[in-house]
Motif scaffolding. Structure first.
Motif, PDB file in Angstrom:
ATOM      1  N   ASN A 183       0.813  -1.220   0.000  1.00 12.44           N
ATOM      2  CA  ASN A 183       0.000   0.000   0.000  1.00 12.44           C
ATOM      3  C   ASN A 183       0.842   1.265   0.000  1.00 12.44           C
ATOM      4  OD1 ASN A 183      -2.769  -1.241   0.399  1.00 12.44           O
ATOM      5  ND2 ASN A 183      -1.730  -2.037   2.214  1.00 12.44           N
ATOM      6  N   LEU A 184       2.151   1.127  -0.175  1.00 15.06           N
ATOM      7  CA  LEU A 184       3.044   2.281  -0.044  1.00 15.06           C
ATOM      8  C   LEU A 184       2.702   3.398  -1.023  1.00 15.06           C
ATOM      9  CD1 LEU A 184       5.449   3.320   1.559  1.00 15.06           C
ATOM     10  CD2 LEU A 184       6.948   2.387  -0.216  1.00 15.06           C
ATOM     11  N   GLY A 206      12.437  -1.532  11.964  1.00 17.67           N
ATOM     12  CA  GLY A 206      12.956  -0.709  13.054  1.00 17.67           C
ATOM     13  C   GLY A 206      13.556  -1.528  14.183  1.00 17.67           C
ATOM     14  N   THR A 207      14.723  -1.134  14.664  1.00 19.21           N
ATOM     15  CA  THR A 207      15.517  -1.736  15.749  1.00 19.21           C
ATOM     16  C   THR A 207      16.189  -3.041  15.358  1.00 19.21           C
ATOM     17  OG1 THR A 207      13.914  -3.158  16.937  1.00 19.21           O
ATOM     18  CG2 THR A 207      13.829  -0.787  17.394  1.00 19.21           C
ATOM     19  N   MET A 208      15.956  -3.527  14.145  1.00 15.35           N
ATOM     20  CA  MET A 208      16.562  -4.789  13.706  1.00 15.35           C
ATOM     21  C   MET A 208      17.880  -4.512  12.978  1.00 15.35           C
ATOM     22  SD  MET A 208      13.070  -6.617  12.292  1.00 15.35           S
ATOM     23  CE  MET A 208      11.487  -6.121  12.990  1.00 15.35           C
ATOM     24  N   PRO A 209      18.717  -5.531  12.794  1.00 19.51           N
ATOM     25  CA  PRO A 209      20.016  -5.319  12.132  1.00 19.51           C
ATOM     26  C   PRO A 209      19.906  -4.724  10.734  1.00 19.51           C
ATOM     27  CG  PRO A 209      19.985  -7.449  13.239  1.00 19.51           C
ATOM     28  CD  PRO A 209      18.583  -6.909  13.312  1.00 19.51           C
ATOM     29  N   THR A 210      18.807  -5.005  10.025  1.00 17.21           N
ATOM     30  CA  THR A 210      18.625  -4.505   8.658  1.00 17.21           C
ATOM     31  C   THR A 210      17.770  -3.235   8.617  1.00 17.21           C
ATOM     32  OG1 THR A 210      16.760  -6.035   8.394  1.00 17.21           O
ATOM     33  CG2 THR A 210      18.919  -6.767   7.597  1.00 17.21           C
ATOM     34  N   GLN A 211      17.725  -2.506   9.704  1.00 16.06           N
ATOM     35  CA  GLN A 211      16.912  -1.286   9.786  1.00 16.06           C
ATOM     36  C   GLN A 211      17.292  -0.285   8.693  1.00 16.06           C
ATOM     37  OE1 GLN A 211      16.231   0.899  13.651  1.00 16.06           O
ATOM     38  NE2 GLN A 211      17.669   2.330  12.721  1.00 16.06           N
ATOM     39  N   ARG A 212      16.262   0.384   8.169  1.00 14.45           N
ATOM     40  CA  ARG A 212      16.462   1.441   7.171  1.00 14.45           C
ATOM     41  C   ARG A 212      15.525   2.584   7.501  1.00 14.45           C
ATOM     42  NH1 ARG A 212      14.055   1.773   1.298  1.00 14.45           N
ATOM     43  NH2 ARG A 212      15.416   3.293   0.279  1.00 14.45           N
ATOM     44  N   VAL A 213      16.066   3.792   7.612  1.00 10.00           N
ATOM     45  CA  VAL A 213      15.280   4.993   7.903  1.00 10.00           C
ATOM     46  C   VAL A 213      15.553   5.992   6.786  1.00 10.00           C
ATOM     47  CG1 VAL A 213      14.805   6.836   9.553  1.00 10.00           C
ATOM     48  CG2 VAL A 213      15.497   4.569  10.378  1.00 10.00           C
ATOM     49  N   VAL A 214      14.503   6.401   6.054  1.00 10.07           N
ATOM     50  CA  VAL A 214      14.695   7.265   4.891  1.00 10.07           C
ATOM     51  C   VAL A 214      13.463   8.153   4.702  1.00 10.07           C
ATOM     52  CG1 VAL A 214      13.759   5.486   3.347  1.00 10.07           C
ATOM     53  CG2 VAL A 214      15.271   7.242   2.421  1.00 10.07           C
ATOM     54  N   PRO A 215      13.650   9.406   4.234  1.00  7.51           N
ATOM     55  CA  PRO A 215      12.489  10.239   3.917  1.00  7.51           C
ATOM     56  C   PRO A 215      11.624   9.553   2.863  1.00  7.51           C
ATOM     57  CG  PRO A 215      14.477  11.575   3.993  1.00  7.51           C
ATOM     58  CD  PRO A 215      14.919  10.145   4.053  1.00  7.51           C
ATOM     59  N   LEU A 216      10.328   9.498   3.089  1.00  2.24           N
ATOM     60  CA  LEU A 216       9.443   8.779   2.173  1.00  2.24           C
ATOM     61  C   LEU A 216       9.463   9.385   0.779  1.00  2.24           C
ATOM     62  CD1 LEU A 216       7.371   6.576   1.674  1.00  2.24           C
ATOM     63  CD2 LEU A 216       5.599   8.121   2.527  1.00  2.24           C
ATOM     64  N   ALA A 217       9.615  10.694   0.682  1.00  2.00           N
ATOM     65  CA  ALA A 217       9.615  11.361  -0.619  1.00  2.00           C
ATOM     66  C   ALA A 217      10.772  10.887  -1.505  1.00  2.00           C
ATOM     67  CB  ALA A 217       9.691  12.874  -0.431  1.00  2.00           C
ATOM     68  N   GLY A 222       6.641   1.068  -5.204  1.00 10.99           N
ATOM     69  CA  GLY A 222       5.378   1.089  -4.474  1.00 10.99           C
ATOM     70  C   GLY A 222       5.241  -0.025  -3.470  1.00 10.99           C
ATOM     71  N   ASP A 223       6.363  -0.619  -3.043  1.00 16.38           N
ATOM     72  CA  ASP A 223       6.308  -1.737  -2.113  1.00 16.38           C
ATOM     73  C   ASP A 223       7.400  -1.561  -1.069  1.00 16.38           C
ATOM     74  OD1 ASP A 223       5.545  -4.066  -0.945  1.00 16.38           O
ATOM     75  OD2 ASP A 223       6.028  -5.370  -2.636  1.00 16.38           O
ATOM     76  N   CYS A 224       7.191  -2.179   0.079  1.00 15.27           N
ATOM     77  CA  CYS A 224       8.183  -2.161   1.144  1.00 15.27           C
ATOM     78  C   CYS A 224       7.966  -3.405   2.007  1.00 15.27           C
ATOM     79  CB  CYS A 224       8.083  -0.882   1.982  1.00 15.27           C
ATOM     80  SG  CYS A 224       6.530  -0.671   2.871  1.00 15.27           S
TER      81      CYS A 224
END
Length: 243
Positions: A183-184, A206-217, A222-224
């Motif tokens: 639904n991204l 979040g909090t996992m070894p493969t965590q990724r934090v990025v601005p949505l824009a 269309g998937d995550c």
């Protein structure tokens, strides 16, 4: 007479699990957990190395995930039968000894265990150990407070119709959007229509070894992953004394 005990595992990092859940997991002789067919299961991954030797494991494999629309009669009937069957199995096992059910995040916050919990009422002794919800681990990962002062936090499911998403997004101070996955694109369009896209963050695992934090824009496609949440931090309707 045993009981059905559900342990909230927290957002993903085993170090963020409660001491009470840790004790229950390490002492359990029967452990059940949800997973998708062909996958090890996120809950099982979190407790890797914690289970005692000889533990009996029960993999509760979802009969359907994204193959059918989640609001279709076929999907609803299929999942209802799945939960009915496992509630029966757990109730029978709990007649003699304890069985521990693993649940990511907090069991009472959109957790799959809730569907078993309602079906087990009056059929088995029940105990639930709370856990840190996954969204808490996600906003913690951004190193930014999610709310300030009188901010109103709204939690949305990305499965809602787009028009409903826009309406809620326009009125909320801070936003948590769960069940993003496929639904991204809809979430991105709704945030853009509500004028909130530039302030939105995508937090994967979040909090996992493969965590990724990025601005949505800045996110393409269309998937995550299933374990992904979109956040919009509150700006703070704070009185001057709090400045």
């Amino acid at each position: 007479m045993g009981r059905v005990l559900c342990a909230g595992l927290g957002p993903g990092d085993p170090d963020l699990m409660s001491v009470r859940s840790d004790r229950a997991i390490r002492s359990a002789r029967h452990v059940a957990y949800f997973r998708k067919k062909g996958r090890p299961g996120q809950a099982r991954r979190i407790v890797e190395g914690m289970l005692q030797p000889g533990v009996t494991e029960y993999a509760m494999e979802y009969p359907v995930t994204t193959e059918l629309p989640f609001d279709s009669p076929e999907y609803i009937a299929c999942l209802a039968g799945f939960y009915d069957d496992w509630a029966q199995q757990l109730a029978q096992l709990a007649q003699q000894e304890d069985v521990l059910v693993l649940c990511e995040g907090d069991p009472f916050f959109y957790g799959s265990f809730m569907h078993l919990y309602t079906r087990l009422q009056g059929r088995a002794a029940l105990e639930v150990i709370p856990g840190i919800p996954g969204m808490v681990g996600c906003w913690w990962s951004t190193s930014t407070p999610i709310t300030w002062g009188d901010d109103v936090l709204t939690v949305l499911m990305a499965t809602l119709p787009e028009v409903d998403l826009v309406r809620h997004m326009q009125s909320a101070d801070a936003l948590v959007i769960m069940k993003t996955g496929r639904n991204l694109s809809k979430v991105r369009r709704a945030l853009a229509a509500a004028g909130r896209l530039e302030a939105a963050w995508l937090v994967e695992r979040g909090t996992m070894p493969t965590q990724r934090v990025v601005p949505l824009a800045e996110v393409e496609g269309g998937d995550c992953p299933y374990f992904a949440i979109v956040l919009v931090h509150g700006q703070g309707r704070r009185p001057e004394v709090m400045e």
